[in-house]
Design an enzyme around this catalytic site. Structure first.
Site, mmCIF file in Angstrom:
data_model
loop_
_atom_site.group_PDB
_atom_site.id
_atom_site.type_symbol
_atom_site.label_atom_id
_atom_site.label_comp_id
_atom_site.label_asym_id
_atom_site.label_seq_id
_atom_site.Cartn_x
_atom_site.Cartn_y
_atom_site.Cartn_z
ATOM 1 N N LYS A 109 -8.015 2.121 -1.340
ATOM 2 C CA LYS A 109 -8.700 2.044 -0.042
ATOM 3 C C LYS A 109 -9.157 3.453 0.315
ATOM 4 O O LYS A 109 -8.345 4.371 0.425
ATOM 5 C CB LYS A 109 -7.767 1.464 1.019
ATOM 6 C CG LYS A 109 -8.448 1.230 2.363
ATOM 7 C CD LYS A 109 -7.625 0.279 3.223
ATOM 8 C CE LYS A 109 -8.246 0.013 4.577
ATOM 9 N NZ LYS A 109 -8.050 1.101 5.537
ATOM 10 N N GLN A 143 0.840 -1.211 0.000
ATOM 11 C CA GLN A 143 0.000 0.000 0.000
ATOM 12 C C GLN A 143 0.870 1.254 0.000
ATOM 13 O O GLN A 143 1.790 1.372 0.809
ATOM 14 C CB GLN A 143 -0.917 0.053 1.220
ATOM 15 C CG GLN A 143 -1.913 1.203 1.076
ATOM 16 C CD GLN A 143 -2.658 1.528 2.347
ATOM 17 O OE1 GLN A 143 -2.066 1.886 3.355
ATOM 18 N NE2 GLN A 143 -3.970 1.407 2.304
ATOM 19 N N GLY A 172 -9.044 -5.502 10.948
ATOM 20 C CA GLY A 172 -7.913 -4.712 11.413
ATOM 21 C C GLY A 172 -7.707 -4.871 12.903
ATOM 22 O O GLY A 172 -7.095 -5.833 13.374
ATOM 23 N N ARG A 173 -8.282 -3.939 13.675
ATOM 24 C CA ARG A 173 -8.013 -3.918 15.115
ATOM 25 C C ARG A 173 -8.389 -5.221 15.806
ATOM 26 O O ARG A 173 -7.734 -5.630 16.763
ATOM 27 C CB ARG A 173 -8.741 -2.728 15.749
ATOM 28 C CG ARG A 173 -8.096 -1.405 15.387
ATOM 29 C CD ARG A 173 -8.978 -0.233 15.714
ATOM 30 N NE ARG A 173 -10.165 -0.187 14.868
ATOM 31 C CZ ARG A 173 -11.113 0.736 14.954
ATOM 32 N NH1 ARG A 173 -11.000 1.689 15.855
ATOM 33 N NH2 ARG A 173 -12.146 0.709 14.141
ATOM 34 N N ASP A 210 -14.748 -2.284 11.989
ATOM 35 C CA ASP A 210 -15.427 -2.893 13.140
ATOM 36 C C ASP A 210 -15.954 -4.298 12.871
ATOM 37 O O ASP A 210 -16.996 -4.676 13.441
ATOM 38 C CB ASP A 210 -16.602 -2.006 13.606
ATOM 39 C CG ASP A 210 -16.150 -0.659 14.142
ATOM 40 O OD1 ASP A 210 -14.941 -0.370 14.070
ATOM 41 O OD2 ASP A 210 -16.998 0.113 14.617
ATOM 42 N N CYS A 237 -6.111 7.526 4.951
ATOM 43 C CA CYS A 237 -5.371 7.833 6.184
ATOM 44 C C CYS A 237 -5.758 9.223 6.703
ATOM 45 O O CYS A 237 -5.663 10.210 5.977
ATOM 46 C CB CYS A 237 -3.863 7.764 5.940
ATOM 47 S SG CYS A 237 -2.940 8.155 7.430
HETATM 48 C C1 LIG Z 1 -3.199 1.753 14.290
HETATM 49 C C2 LIG Z 1 -3.850 1.776 12.937
HETATM 50 C C3 LIG Z 1 -3.080 1.921 11.798
HETATM 51 C C4 LIG Z 1 -3.679 1.967 10.530
HETATM 52 N N1 LIG Z 1 -2.892 2.077 9.427
HETATM 53 C C5 LIG Z 1 -3.452 2.049 8.194
HETATM 54 C C6 LIG Z 1 -2.655 2.082 7.020
HETATM 55 O O1 LIG Z 1 -1.413 2.111 7.068
HETATM 56 N N2 LIG Z 1 -3.310 2.083 5.819
HETATM 57 C C7 LIG Z 1 -4.674 2.043 5.724
HETATM 58 O O2 LIG Z 1 -5.228 2.045 4.631
HETATM 59 N N3 LIG Z 1 -5.450 1.970 6.823
HETATM 60 C C8 LIG Z 1 -4.875 1.963 8.037
HETATM 61 N N4 LIG Z 1 -5.664 1.833 9.139
HETATM 62 C C9 LIG Z 1 -7.117 1.633 8.980
HETATM 63 C C10 LIG Z 1 -7.457 0.137 8.946
HETATM 64 O O3 LIG Z 1 -6.903 -0.487 7.813
HETATM 65 C C11 LIG Z 1 -8.986 -0.101 8.942
HETATM 66 O O4 LIG Z 1 -9.542 0.382 7.752
HETATM 67 C C12 LIG Z 1 -9.682 0.565 10.136
HETATM 68 O O5 LIG Z 1 -8.946 0.372 11.329
HETATM 69 C C13 LIG Z 1 -11.100 0.017 10.328
HETATM 70 O O6 LIG Z 1 -11.096 -1.368 10.439
HETATM 71 P P1 LIG Z 1 -11.083 -2.165 11.876
HETATM 72 O O7 LIG Z 1 -12.233 -1.671 12.669
HETATM 73 O O8 LIG Z 1 -11.191 -3.611 11.463
HETATM 74 O O9 LIG Z 1 -9.781 -1.850 12.542
HETATM 75 C C14 LIG Z 1 -5.087 1.829 10.402
HETATM 76 C C15 LIG Z 1 -5.851 1.678 11.558
HETATM 77 C C16 LIG Z 1 -5.270 1.641 12.814
HETATM 78 C C17 LIG Z 1 -6.142 1.465 14.023
#
Ligand SMILES: Cc1cc2nc3c(=O)[nH]c(=O)nc-3n(C[C@H](O)[C@H](O)[C@H](O)COP(=O)(O)O)c2cc1C
Length: 311
Positions: free
Chosen positions: A139, A70, A223-224, A202, A100
């Site tokens: 994204k 990415q 993700g999280r 989420d 981002c």
């Molecule tokens: C600590 C952290 C770092 C992240 N870094 C990126 C990243 O480098 N590139 C990106 O597209 N999204 C990034 N995200 C967003 C996640 O890819 C994801 O879209 C977002 O956290 C929602 O999904 P989740 O609820 O499953 O975490 C980041 C999120 C978190 C919490």
């Protein structure tokens, strides 16, 4: 579903997360069923200049595949150069970050700032599309803020540039990571474009997954919920969570891999980000977390993990 030229079985992907999804986390998530992983976001400018930080993000074992790189940038020229270099590096696809929310990224006009600069977003997508043969995804967020939710417009524009797939985290930049994802935006995109759409936001259990599938998601990004919980991919496919023994073994392997990925000191410190999640819900977790996070030697941390999670 075919994504990035790959036939998927469960459609579960590990989200890119800066500071987390380095190769140790990716390899653990793959073991439990993540079908495609993404690098942490890579600065296209850093890639072109081959900075030390960028080189570190690219390090990975040969079996860390399929892996999508990415990039984030505000420059179509840098996007083009960086994506060509990443193709030469052997990645399986390239994703353009238009989500981002971090100040130092958006102030330069990259990441989520591209949601309010449709022309620049189009130029970057076109530049990457014509620079590489490998699959290209974007994204994106729902929009910049509540008064400018334009994901459907951006999705239609991106479809015309020839990108292969969209990933939607349906919050605005102003939402950051708070509030309920605006899933109605996914339905809107589904009605307007025929590209595959990956949903991110989420997703923690099979109910979340099924609700989002109904709205038209083709695949799902976790993700999280995967932090200190790599077996979520197995659970989302109908399998079991992890017992004590498995948690211990995975935690110890994660620690070993982080010390290989970085060095002992940095590996042990990096492991602190995962410790709370690995032991969440267990009796005595708070005390364990406190003592584990004060250690800085591999052997010491290994010993307290073994002691806390003994069977
Ligand atoms: C600590 C952290 C770092 C992240 N870094 C990126 C990243 O480098 N590139 C990106 O597209 N999204 C990034 N995200 C967003 C996640 O890819 C994801 O879209 C977002 O956290 C929602 O999904 P989740 O609820 O499953 O975490 C980041 C999120 C978190 C919490």
């Amino acid at each position: 579903m075919i994504l990035y030229n790959l036939q998927l079985k469960n459609g579960l992907l590990l989200a890119p997360m800066s500071g987390y999804t380095n190769w140790p986390m990716r390899m653990l998530c793959r073991r439990f069923g993540a079908e495609i992983c993404y690098t942490e976001m890579i600065s296209a400018a850093g890639m072109v200049r081959r900075t030390a930080n960028t080189k570190k993000i690219l390090v990975r074992p040969a079996d860390d595949r399929p892996l999508v790189a990415q990039i984030f940038t505000e420059s179509p020229d840098e996007a083009s150069l960086a994506s060509r270099m990443l193709e030469d590096e052997g990645f399986d696809g390239i994703d353009i970050n238009m989500g981002c929310p971090v100040k130092k990224v958006v102030f330069k006009g990259a990441g989520a700032a591209l949601m309010k600069d449709v022309d620049r977003a189009a130029s970057i997508a076109e530049a990457v599309r014509s620079a590489v043969r490998m699959p290209v995804s974007v994204k994106m967020r729902a929009g910049w803020d509540t008064s400018s939710i334009n994901a459907v417009e951006i999705a239609c524009m991106l479809e015309n540039t020839g990108v292969d797939c969209l990933v939607l985290h349906p919050r605005t930049r102003s939402d950051m990571y708070r509030g309920t994802p605006r899933w109605e935006v996914l339905s809107g995109i589904r009605k307007s474009v025929s590209l595959p759409v990956v949903a991110s936001g989420d997703i923690r259990c099979t109910d979340d997954l099924e609700q989002i599938r109904v709205l038209g998601a083709d695949a799902f990004m976790i993700g999280r919920a995967a932090v200190g919980n790599p077996w979520i991919f197995r659970e989302l496919s109908g399998g079991p969570s992890a017992g004590i023994e498995e948690r211990r073994d995975v935690m110890l392997q994660h620690l070993d891999m982080l010390c290989l990925c970085f060095d002992e000191g940095k590996g042990v410190r990096h492991m602190r980000k995962f410790i709370a999640a690995y032991v969440k819900g267990l009796h005595g977790a708070a005390h364990f977390r406190h003592s584990a996070c004060s250690l800085d030697k591999h052997q010491q941390l290994q010993a307290v993990i073994k002691e806390f999670l003994k069977t």
